[in-house]
Design a protein around this motif. Structure first.
Motif, short mmCIF file in Angstrom:
data_model
loop_
_atom_site.label_atom_id
_atom_site.label_comp_id
_atom_site.label_asym_id
_atom_site.label_seq_id
_atom_site.Cartn_x
_atom_site.Cartn_y
_atom_site.Cartn_z
N ALA A 284 44.03 -10.16 46.65
CA ALA A 284 44.73 -9.62 47.81
C ALA A 284 46.25 -9.57 47.57
CB ALA A 284 44.42 -10.46 49.05
N CYS A 285 46.79 -10.63 46.95
CA CYS A 285 48.22 -10.66 46.67
C CYS A 285 48.61 -9.57 45.66
CB CYS A 285 48.63 -12.03 46.14
SG CYS A 285 48.57 -13.35 47.36
N PHE A 286 47.77 -9.36 44.65
CA PHE A 286 48.03 -8.32 43.65
C PHE A 286 47.93 -6.94 44.31
CE2 PHE A 286 47.01 -7.35 38.88
CZ PHE A 286 48.21 -6.69 38.78
N PHE A 287 46.92 -6.75 45.14
CA PHE A 287 46.75 -5.50 45.88
C PHE A 287 48.00 -5.19 46.69
CE2 PHE A 287 45.66 -3.36 49.84
CZ PHE A 287 44.86 -2.30 49.44
N ILE A 288 48.52 -6.18 47.39
CA ILE A 288 49.69 -5.98 48.25
C ILE A 288 50.96 -5.82 47.43
CG2 ILE A 288 51.18 -7.08 49.97
CD1 ILE A 288 48.63 -8.39 51.11
N GLY A 289 51.17 -6.73 46.47
CA GLY A 289 52.40 -6.69 45.69
C GLY A 289 52.56 -5.41 44.89
N ILE A 345 58.22 -16.30 46.33
CA ILE A 345 59.61 -15.83 46.33
C ILE A 345 59.67 -14.33 46.11
CG2 ILE A 345 61.80 -15.94 45.08
CD1 ILE A 345 61.15 -18.91 44.50
N MET A 346 58.88 -13.84 45.15
CA MET A 346 58.89 -12.42 44.84
C MET A 346 58.44 -11.57 46.03
SD MET A 346 56.55 -9.79 44.03
CE MET A 346 55.14 -10.56 43.27
N LEU A 347 57.35 -11.99 46.68
CA LEU A 347 56.83 -11.22 47.80
C LEU A 347 57.79 -11.23 49.00
CD1 LEU A 347 53.08 -12.33 47.63
CD2 LEU A 347 54.00 -10.08 47.05
N VAL A 348 58.39 -12.38 49.27
CA VAL A 348 59.36 -12.46 50.37
C VAL A 348 60.58 -11.59 50.07
CG1 VAL A 348 60.95 -13.99 51.59
CG2 VAL A 348 58.61 -14.73 51.14
N PHE A 349 61.08 -11.67 48.85
CA PHE A 349 62.24 -10.87 48.45
C PHE A 349 61.94 -9.38 48.57
CE2 PHE A 349 65.17 -9.59 44.74
CZ PHE A 349 66.21 -9.31 45.61
N GLN A 350 60.74 -8.98 48.13
CA GLN A 350 60.36 -7.57 48.22
C GLN A 350 60.27 -7.12 49.67
OE1 GLN A 350 60.51 -5.30 46.09
NE2 GLN A 350 58.55 -4.37 45.51
N ALA A 351 59.76 -7.98 50.54
CA ALA A 351 59.66 -7.64 51.97
C ALA A 351 61.06 -7.44 52.56
CB ALA A 351 58.93 -8.75 52.72
N VAL A 352 61.98 -8.32 52.20
CA VAL A 352 63.37 -8.19 52.70
C VAL A 352 63.98 -6.87 52.25
CG1 VAL A 352 65.70 -9.15 52.51
CG2 VAL A 352 63.74 -10.68 52.85
N LEU A 353 63.73 -6.50 50.99
CA LEU A 353 64.26 -5.23 50.48
C LEU A 353 63.71 -4.04 51.25
CD1 LEU A 353 64.05 -5.91 46.62
CD2 LEU A 353 66.13 -5.80 48.02
N MET A 354 62.42 -4.09 51.59
CA MET A 354 61.81 -2.99 52.34
C MET A 354 62.48 -2.82 53.71
SD MET A 354 59.55 -1.72 50.36
CE MET A 354 58.63 -2.18 48.88
N PHE A 355 62.71 -3.93 54.39
CA PHE A 355 63.33 -3.85 55.71
C PHE A 355 64.81 -3.43 55.62
CE2 PHE A 355 59.93 -7.09 56.76
CZ PHE A 355 59.15 -6.18 57.45
N VAL A 446 54.87 -9.60 53.73
CA VAL A 446 54.96 -10.88 54.45
C VAL A 446 53.58 -11.55 54.49
CG1 VAL A 446 55.39 -11.97 56.68
CG2 VAL A 446 56.96 -10.22 55.82
N VAL A 447 52.55 -10.76 54.77
CA VAL A 447 51.18 -11.28 54.77
C VAL A 447 50.83 -11.81 53.38
CG1 VAL A 447 48.74 -10.70 55.05
CG2 VAL A 447 50.44 -9.78 56.64
N GLY A 448 51.20 -11.06 52.35
CA GLY A 448 50.93 -11.49 50.98
C GLY A 448 51.61 -12.81 50.64
N ALA A 449 52.84 -12.99 51.10
CA ALA A 449 53.57 -14.23 50.84
C ALA A 449 52.86 -15.42 51.49
CB ALA A 449 55.00 -14.13 51.36
N MET A 450 52.33 -15.23 52.69
CA MET A 450 51.60 -16.31 53.36
C MET A 450 50.32 -16.65 52.60
SD MET A 450 52.20 -15.62 57.44
CE MET A 450 51.55 -13.94 57.46
#
Length: 483
Positions: A284-289, A345-355, A446-450
């Protein structure tokens, strides 16, 4: 034998020889006790063998990187697509007569076949070795490109570029990383994976201008022929240097640490990993990331090029460097702080970049450098996926079935790319812009980070005191001396 000499041989060595001493000092000390050379010869042979193994390991790493630099030809589709679109618009004898809406179909098919082939290629790699797997991949890609160089048929391109070349890229990609990781200890898994897969991300730096030159000088069809021949030659050449370590090989056996982590991993088969919760969390994390990154990277790169004007060509190179750098940096960092922490860290950082990209897209914030910078960091983050997840696969499920295990996990990349890129396009058509695509990607990340937070585990540590090492080695030295 004189009593003095007998007393010297029976004298405990612990008082004179310490386990903490360098090997050369221990050997010299043993020589003073009248010992011959067997210990020194044995130690030197072990050191020589380990040095040879390290050199062989780095040869495999460089060969895998070279193969991935060729496999990055997949990233040149945007250039081929432009040439096909121009041919459709120009019309005439020998021109492409496709529906413009179907131009991306060969590429989409190639991505799906790439992911699907990783499973079969992993099985072949585990059973027959990386060299055969690589050559199969090279021949398939070469055959696909030679085929499409002779036709403008839509279905021929779907089968040639999409199926044959896509599967061939999967075979080649599967042959590069697994053998490289097997030559090095777990402490270097992230670094080695990052270096090998960085070649794929960096490929467009040279392939894009090369493709532009060939298209201008020889046309699309002839360029495909040259690419096909060149691909076979390069992959088969580098494939000759790929090899798995011999049976019983132990990476870095001389390493002695004060704290030894219990890192022995039981090898798991694909059927076994499918029964674990970790696999589905990772999938799921790979799918999302990967999917969330790909669903916006295509559109974001176009926006970045528009903002750069005549310097748009720099965007492609910057994105390629960012993609490659993300793979290496994530590998090194994950070796230090752990895979799960790095993934969060990577998933949270990517989410911040999207927003952060949303106000740039809708015009609220106008700066010509904002979007290129955001896209560079997005591609950097996307690249981290391609080094983190093979490292996860080796850490959690062992090396014996690594090829096929990672192939099963890699299906998340193909399905994520296909599904989420389509969702992004649907949102763009419905809303008339990219804002919803970025917002949806940010929420998914964000879901992926959780989910990734659940991958954190505590590793048992066994403290080994310095005295234990000294006592064990001293006893061995004494036993040899007495013999």
């Amino acid at each position: 034998m004189s009593s003095a000499k007998t007393g010297r041989l029976n004298k405990p060595l612990i008082a004179d020889i310490r386990g903490r001493w360098p090997l050369s000092h221990q050997v010299r000390k043993l020589t003073l006790y009248g010992l011959d050379n067997p210990i020194q010869i044995s130690k030197e042979a072990t050191m020589t063998q380990q040095s040879h193994s390290t050199r062989r390991g780095w040869t495999v790493v460089l060969a895998g990187t070279g193969i991935n630099l060729a496999l990055g030809i997949l990233y040149t589709w945007s250039i081929f697509k432009g040439a096909i679109a121009d041919s459709i618009s120009a019309g005439g004898h020998g021109a492409f007569a496709w529906d413009k809406a179907s131009i991306n179909d060969p590429y989409a098919t190639a991505c799906l076949m790439f992911a699907a082939a990783m499973i079969l290629a992993g099985k072949v790699q585990d059973k027959f070795g990386p060299r055969i797997t690589c050559m199969i991949g090279g021949l398939m890609v070469g055959a696909g490109f030679v085929w499409i160089s002779q036709t403008t048929s839509y279905w021929a391109w779907v089968l040639g570029f999409g199926v044959l070349a896509g599967m061939g890229i999967g075979f080649g990609y599967s042959s590069a990383t697994p053998p490289a990781l097997k030559w090095f200890p777990p402490a270097k898994t992230g670094l080695i994976a990052g270096i090998v897969v960085a070649g794929f991300g960096l490929a467009s730096v040279y392939i894009a201008p090369l493709a532009q030159y060939l298209l201008g000088a020889y046309g699309l069809q002839q360029s495909m022929l040259y690419f096909g021949i060149g691909f076979v030659v390069i992959t088969c050449f580098f494939g000759m240097f790929l090899a798995n370590p011999p049976a019983g090989y132990i990476a870095d056996p001389q390493a002695a640490k004060a704290v030894v982590k219990a890192s022995t991993v039981a090898d798991k088969s694909p059927s076994e990993i499918l029964k674990t919760a970790q696999f589905y969390i990772l999938w799921a994390c790979f799918f999302i990331g990967a999917g969330a990154g790909l669903m916006v990277i295509g559109s974001a790169s176009g926006l970045a090029k528009a903002s750069m004007g005549e310097l748009a060509f720099l965007v492609v190179a910057i994105m390629a460097v960012g993609n490659a750098a993300g793979r290496i940096v994530a590998g090194v960092v994950s070796d230090k702080i752990g895979r799960a922490n790095t993934l969060v860290i990577m998933l949270v950082f990517q989410a911040v970049l999207m927003f952060l990209a949303i106000p740039v897209i809708d015009g609220t914030y106008n700066n010509p450098l904002a979007m290129p910078l955001l896209v560079t960091f997005m591609v950097f983050n996307y690249g981290t996926n391609l080094s983190l997840f093979p490292s996860f696969a080796k850490d959690l499920w062992g090396a014996k079935h690594f090829g096929m295990n990672y192939g099963v996990l890699f299906s998340a990349w193909g399905i994520g790319a296909f599904a989420l890129v389509r969702v992004s396009e649907m949102l763009r058509v419905k809303t008339g812009g990219f804002t919803m695509s970025f917002a949806a990607a940010g929420a998914l990340l964000v879901v992926g980070a959780m989910l990734a937070g659940n991958l954190r585990t505590r590793k048992a540590e066994v403290t080994v005191t310095e005295e234990a090492f000294e006592t064990e080695e001293d006893l061995v030295l004494q036993r040899v001396a007495n013999d």
